[in-house]
Design a protein around this motif. Structure first.
Motif, mmCIF file in Angstrom:
data_model
loop_
_atom_site.group_PDB
_atom_site.id
_atom_site.type_symbol
_atom_site.label_atom_id
_atom_site.label_comp_id
_atom_site.label_asym_id
_atom_site.label_seq_id
_atom_site.Cartn_x
_atom_site.Cartn_y
_atom_site.Cartn_z
ATOM 1 N N UNK A 70 37.238 1.920 25.071
ATOM 2 C CA UNK A 70 36.549 1.037 26.015
ATOM 3 C C UNK A 70 35.215 1.602 26.494
ATOM 4 N N UNK A 71 35.102 2.932 26.615
ATOM 5 C CA UNK A 71 33.829 3.512 27.037
ATOM 6 C C UNK A 71 32.700 3.157 26.090
ATOM 7 N N UNK A 72 32.878 3.404 24.787
ATOM 8 C CA UNK A 72 31.842 2.999 23.836
ATOM 9 C C UNK A 72 31.556 1.499 23.833
ATOM 10 N N UNK A 73 32.597 0.662 23.892
ATOM 11 C CA UNK A 73 32.336 -0.779 23.843
ATOM 12 C C UNK A 73 31.616 -1.255 25.102
ATOM 13 N N UNK A 74 31.931 -0.662 26.250
ATOM 14 C CA UNK A 74 31.224 -1.026 27.487
ATOM 15 C C UNK A 74 29.751 -0.656 27.390
ATOM 16 N N UNK A 87 28.482 -5.270 29.661
ATOM 17 C CA UNK A 87 29.468 -4.210 29.870
ATOM 18 C C UNK A 87 30.861 -4.801 30.070
ATOM 19 N N UNK A 88 30.949 -5.862 30.865
ATOM 20 C CA UNK A 88 32.242 -6.527 31.060
ATOM 21 C C UNK A 88 32.782 -7.119 29.769
ATOM 22 N N UNK A 89 31.881 -7.683 28.959
ATOM 23 C CA UNK A 89 32.305 -8.223 27.665
ATOM 24 C C UNK A 89 32.829 -7.121 26.761
ATOM 25 N N UNK A 90 32.215 -5.935 26.848
ATOM 26 C CA UNK A 90 32.695 -4.798 26.057
ATOM 27 C C UNK A 90 34.100 -4.389 26.451
ATOM 28 N N UNK A 91 34.374 -4.332 27.760
ATOM 29 C CA UNK A 91 35.726 -3.986 28.203
ATOM 30 C C UNK A 91 36.716 -5.071 27.811
ATOM 31 N N UNK A 92 36.313 -6.323 27.963
ATOM 32 C CA UNK A 92 37.197 -7.428 27.587
ATOM 33 C C UNK A 92 37.600 -7.334 26.117
ATOM 34 N N UNK A 93 36.641 -6.995 25.260
ATOM 35 C CA UNK A 93 36.929 -6.887 23.833
ATOM 36 C C UNK A 93 37.820 -5.698 23.526
ATOM 37 N N UNK A 95 40.030 -9.221 32.978
ATOM 38 C CA UNK A 95 39.840 -7.838 33.430
ATOM 39 C C UNK A 95 38.398 -7.398 33.230
ATOM 40 N N UNK A 96 37.761 -7.851 32.146
ATOM 41 C CA UNK A 96 36.362 -7.510 31.928
ATOM 42 C C UNK A 96 35.483 -8.039 33.038
ATOM 43 N N UNK A 97 35.723 -9.283 33.456
ATOM 44 C CA UNK A 97 34.930 -9.871 34.535
ATOM 45 C C UNK A 97 35.216 -9.189 35.867
ATOM 46 N N UNK A 98 36.483 -8.912 36.146
ATOM 47 C CA UNK A 98 36.838 -8.253 37.408
ATOM 48 C C UNK A 98 36.258 -6.845 37.462
ATOM 49 N N UNK A 151 35.500 -12.752 23.895
ATOM 50 C CA UNK A 151 36.886 -12.898 23.441
ATOM 51 C C UNK A 151 36.987 -13.973 22.362
ATOM 52 N N UNK A 152 36.219 -15.045 22.514
ATOM 53 C CA UNK A 152 36.251 -16.101 21.490
ATOM 54 C C UNK A 152 35.845 -15.556 20.129
ATOM 55 N N UNK A 153 34.847 -14.685 20.101
ATOM 56 C CA UNK A 153 34.392 -14.106 18.831
ATOM 57 C C UNK A 153 35.344 -13.014 18.358
ATOM 58 N N UNK A 154 35.722 -12.111 19.259
ATOM 59 C CA UNK A 154 36.538 -10.966 18.840
ATOM 60 C C UNK A 154 37.910 -11.388 18.342
#
Length: 437
Positions: free
Chosen positions: A136-140, A169-175, A182-185, A211-214
């Motif tokens: 998650x760190x790298x994706x964020x 950053x939130x999208x990275x955590x969500x993915x 959780x990404x938005x929160x 999330x739709x893409x991933x």
């Protein structure tokens, strides 16, 4: 007639809606790009894990020769990851979340785009070598970098670029965890620490499109498949409060272990960071020869802990190893996050607690796996000090909300214990450590 006077509220409302439509449209682009990058990164890590496990199987059959090969492979991969960071993008070291927060607070400039390939390939090397680091760190951080770049291409002003950065950053955590809410929160609770209309709209749009893409690449289901626990009774509140207090104390110790490992590594000024990282990678390679399932980010280990009945003694050994391995791996200063290793440790603490203490409460239906799920959320809360993110993240990862009341009770205990012990949240501590405070 004279024009109506503009009130402060109307001025704020106009500022909040100015250019909102193009910002919202760009947030969808940001989320799609971040989701694609995060999904490819996750697939790459899964491939690296398979290669490491195959190498470990071969190495165990080859005895001492195999052990030597595993040690060398771990040293080379980890050392190379550390070299990439030092040579091309020092901002890519570690989780990257403290750097994202510093950029959002205008304490640091956004890193150049070369951070993205360094974070991607360095993370695959380090986590693939078996270091206990999270994806998650790298994706964020990669999501934030992509978002900032898209904001500049879209000719948004500085504030809108930062808004998109937070959304990315939130999208990275969500993915990373297939957890869009959780990404938005996470953006609101941890990165921004305030609620703003523009930021919330951009964040929701980015997380949804990510999330739709991933999911086109990763699939639809939650990360962990568990039995369906029953709703616990009111009496379970005190049972899980005890778990929260324990994870709160353990979380404080974990934070101090991370900072202690970093401080120790920083004192070794005569040893290049690449050699330090190689030494850690070699140690992890040796561990992989003895216990292949105990190394790596920890997602597979977490699911095994929740779905397999291990002897308590083995669980204690696993917990002791992972409790040390996470902070030591982070001290390698390669790309990699803290979430996944934390979730593994929290799960182990919870399952052990459920197996030992659950028998003392015969009137409470407490399966050890249920305590493991609650332990995930409460240990995360103790370390990061973001209870809403922890609770929502675990609910989305398990696809189960029947343990919401126990999570609230345990997270209350974890927050209380960590606060009373005056331990700052880990990302605040990491930011202070990097600034030399």
């Amino acid at each position: 007639m004279p024009p109506p006077l503009k009130t402060a509220d109307s001025t704020e409302s106009s500022a909040a809606t100015a250019g909102l439509a193009p910002l919202a449209a760009l947030s969808l682009v940001v989320g799609s790009a971040s989701g694609l990058m995060g999904a490819l990164f996750r697939r790459s890590l899964e491939w690296a894990d398979r290669q490491r496990n195959a190498l470990a199987d071969w190495a165990q059959a080859e005895e001492w020769l195999g052990l030597a090969v595993l040690i060398a492979a771990g040293a080379v991969a980890t050392g190379l990851a550390a070299w990439l960071v030092r040579r091309f993008s020092p901002e890519a070291s570690g989780s990257g979340i403290p750097h994202v927060e510093a950029v959002l607070n205008k304490r640091k400039p956004q890193a150049p785009l070369r951070l993205i390939p360094v974070k991607f390939f360095g993370g695959v090397l380090a986590i693939g070598a078996g270091l206990a680091l999270g994806r998650e760190g790298p994706t964020v951080q990669m999501g934030a970098s992509i978002a900032h770049f898209i904001g500049r291409i879209g000719r948004r002003n500085v504030d809108d670029c930062l808004t998109l950065l937070a959304a990315g950053a939130g999208a990275g955590l969500a993915t990373a965890f297939n957890a869009p809410i959780a990404g938005a929160v996470f953006v609101i609770e941890e990165l921004l620490r305030r609620f703003e209309t523009r930021s919330s709209i951009a964040t929701l749009g980015a997380s949804a499109s990510a999330i739709a893409v991933s999911r086109l690449i990763l699939g639809q289901g939650p990360d962990f498949t568990l039995h369906d626990p029953r709703y616990p009774g009111t009496g379970a509140i005190f049972f899980f409060l005890g778990l929260g207090l324990i994870t709160g104390i353990a979380g404080v110790a974990y934070c101090r272990a991370i900072l202690g490992s970093l401080t120790f590594g920083a004192k070794l000024t005569r040893i290049p960071v690449e050699l330090q990282a190689a030494a850690i990678g070699a140690s992890v390679g040796a561990l992989a020869w003895f216990a292949p399932n105990w190394v790596g980010g920890g997602e597979a280990l977490t699911e095994q802990t929740l779905t397999t009945t291990f002897p308590v003694g083995l669980l204690f050994g696993m917990l002791a190893v992972r409790f040390v391995l996470g902070p030591v791996s982070y001290a390698a200063r390669t790309p990699g996050g803290l979430f996944a290793p934390m979730l593994a440790v929290g799960t182990q603490i919870g399952v052990i607690y459920g197996m030992i203490v659950g028998g003392w409460f015969p009137t409470i239906e407490s399966h050890p796996a249920s305590a493991g799920v609650v332990g995930m959320a409460s240990f995360f809360t103790a370390v990061v000090r973001a209870p809403l993110t922890g609770i929502v993240l675990v609910i989305e990862m398990t696809g189960n909300f029947t343990l919401l009341l126990p999570m609230l009770s345990a997270c209350f205990g974890a927050m209380l214990a960590a606060t009373v012990l005056r331990e700052p949240p880990i990302y605040d501590s990491l930011a202070d450590h990097k600034s030399g405070k």
